[in-house]
Design a protein around this motif. Structure first.
Motif, PDB file in Angstrom:
ATOM      1  N   PRO A  33      50.260  31.946 -34.982  1.00  0.00           N
ATOM      2  CA  PRO A  33      51.231  32.794 -33.881  1.00  0.00           C
ATOM      3  C   PRO A  33      50.119  33.728 -34.177  1.00  0.00           C
ATOM      4  CG  PRO A  33      52.318  32.061 -35.829  1.00  0.00           C
ATOM      5  CD  PRO A  33      51.580  30.949 -35.749  1.00  0.00           C
ATOM      6  N   VAL A  34      50.412  34.189 -33.596  1.00  0.00           N
ATOM      7  CA  VAL A  34      50.192  36.480 -33.370  1.00  0.00           C
ATOM      8  C   VAL A  34      50.695  36.581 -33.972  1.00  0.00           C
ATOM      9  CG1 VAL A  34      50.143  38.026 -31.855  1.00  0.00           C
ATOM     10  CG2 VAL A  34      50.216  35.682 -30.799  1.00  0.00           C
ATOM     11  N   GLU A  35      51.673  37.165 -34.739  1.00  0.00           N
ATOM     12  CA  GLU A  35      52.309  37.381 -35.987  1.00  0.00           C
ATOM     13  C   GLU A  35      51.210  37.285 -37.390  1.00  0.00           C
ATOM     14  OE1 GLU A  35      54.064  35.356 -34.049  1.00  0.00           O
ATOM     15  OE2 GLU A  35      55.354  36.770 -32.801  1.00  0.00           O
ATOM     16  N   THR A  46      46.560  37.890 -27.838  1.00  0.00           N
ATOM     17  CA  THR A  46      47.954  37.445 -26.906  1.00  0.00           C
ATOM     18  C   THR A  46      48.744  36.319 -27.706  1.00  0.00           C
ATOM     19  OG1 THR A  46      46.382  36.804 -25.005  1.00  0.00           O
ATOM     20  CG2 THR A  46      47.343  39.826 -25.056  1.00  0.00           C
ATOM     21  N   THR A  47      49.207  36.051 -26.837  1.00  0.00           N
ATOM     22  CA  THR A  47      50.272  34.433 -26.952  1.00  0.00           C
ATOM     23  C   THR A  47      49.343  33.534 -26.149  1.00  0.00           C
ATOM     24  OG1 THR A  47      51.894  35.440 -27.924  1.00  0.00           O
ATOM     25  CG2 THR A  47      51.953  33.171 -27.118  1.00  0.00           C
ATOM     26  N   ASP A  48      48.901  32.577 -26.793  1.00  0.00           N
ATOM     27  CA  ASP A  48      48.485  31.106 -25.791  1.00  0.00           C
ATOM     28  C   ASP A  48      49.452  30.458 -26.110  1.00  0.00           C
ATOM     29  OD1 ASP A  48      45.572  30.671 -24.719  1.00  0.00           O
ATOM     30  OD2 ASP A  48      46.048  28.521 -25.961  1.00  0.00           O
ATOM     31  N   TRP A  98      47.281  38.236 -36.471  1.00  0.00           N
ATOM     32  CA  TRP A  98      47.028  39.747 -36.357  1.00  0.00           C
ATOM     33  C   TRP A  98      46.730  40.830 -37.281  1.00  0.00           C
ATOM     34  CZ3 TRP A  98      44.835  43.216 -33.124  1.00  0.00           C
ATOM     35  CH2 TRP A  98      44.763  44.991 -33.306  1.00  0.00           C
ATOM     36  N   GLU A 131      48.064  27.510 -26.930  1.00  0.00           N
ATOM     37  CA  GLU A 131      48.018  26.617 -28.259  1.00  0.00           C
ATOM     38  C   GLU A 131      47.841  27.700 -29.854  1.00  0.00           C
ATOM     39  OE1 GLU A 131      43.884  24.866 -27.882  1.00  0.00           O
ATOM     40  OE2 GLU A 131      44.175  24.999 -25.801  1.00  0.00           O
ATOM     41  N   GLY A 132      48.746  28.832 -29.678  1.00  0.00           N
ATOM     42  CA  GLY A 132      48.970  29.586 -30.869  1.00  0.00           C
ATOM     43  C   GLY A 132      48.283  30.779 -30.646  1.00  0.00           C
ATOM     44  N   THR A 133      47.314  31.612 -30.230  1.00  0.00           N
ATOM     45  CA  THR A 133      46.495  32.632 -30.173  1.00  0.00           C
ATOM     46  C   THR A 133      45.532  33.021 -29.526  1.00  0.00           C
ATOM     47  OG1 THR A 133      47.731  33.802 -32.330  1.00  0.00           O
ATOM     48  CG2 THR A 133      46.107  35.450 -31.294  1.00  0.00           C
ATOM     49  N   ARG A 134      44.809  34.007 -28.512  1.00  0.00           N
ATOM     50  CA  ARG A 134      44.104  34.280 -27.872  1.00  0.00           C
ATOM     51  C   ARG A 134      43.187  35.234 -28.210  1.00  0.00           C
ATOM     52  NH1 ARG A 134      40.508  32.658 -23.485  1.00  0.00           N
ATOM     53  NH2 ARG A 134      41.614  31.275 -22.759  1.00  0.00           N
ATOM     54  N   HIS A 187      48.841  45.269 -31.300  1.00  0.00           N
ATOM     55  CA  HIS A 187      47.651  43.910 -31.216  1.00  0.00           C
ATOM     56  C   HIS A 187      46.370  43.862 -30.205  1.00  0.00           C
ATOM     57  CE1 HIS A 187      52.010  41.642 -31.237  1.00  0.00           C
ATOM     58  NE2 HIS A 187      50.982  41.465 -32.358  1.00  0.00           N
TER      59      HIS A 187
END
Length: 111
Positions: free
Chosen positions: A16-18, A53-55, A21, A57-60, A36
């Motif tokens: 995840p982004v959290e 950004t949120t994707d 990042w 599959e997780g994070t882009r 971000h």
């Protein structure tokens, strides 16, 4: 500031982004930091911007390279008409993507 996009590459990190990042911030030199997104400038023409950004599959993670000098031809000539620049940028980004994934213990892929 006028910016002209020279190269863009993206990848996905299975976290995840959290989680992603802080690792990106910790491992990327920067002169500006936003929510971000971060940027750094080098030489007389270069501006690199990273964003997450949120994707599904997780994070882009996206990396963009801009010419901020204005005169494209002067920059292009100074950089040998950017021959191979896109591929070098992609390889460098792929290495950075792998390092983030390794640090988080998760899969990554180029998008």
């Amino acid at each position: 500031m006028r910016k002209q996009l020279i190269a863009e590459v993206a990848g996905v990190i299975a976290a995840p982004v959290e989680q992603v990042w802080p690792v990106v911030v910790d491992s990327t030199p920067r002169t500006e930091l936003g929510e971000h997104s971060l940027a750094y400038q080098g030489d007389w023409w270069y501006r690199g911007e990273w964003s997450v950004t949120t994707d599904p599959e997780g994070t882009r993670l996206v990396h963009r390279v801009y010419n901020v000098a204005g005169n494209y031809w002067a920059v292009a000539l100074a950089n040998r008409l950017f021959i191979g620049f896109g591929e070098r940028t992609r390889r460098s980004f792929a290495d950075a993507l792998k390092r983030v994934g390794k640090r988080l213990g998760c899969a990554t892929r180029l998008a």
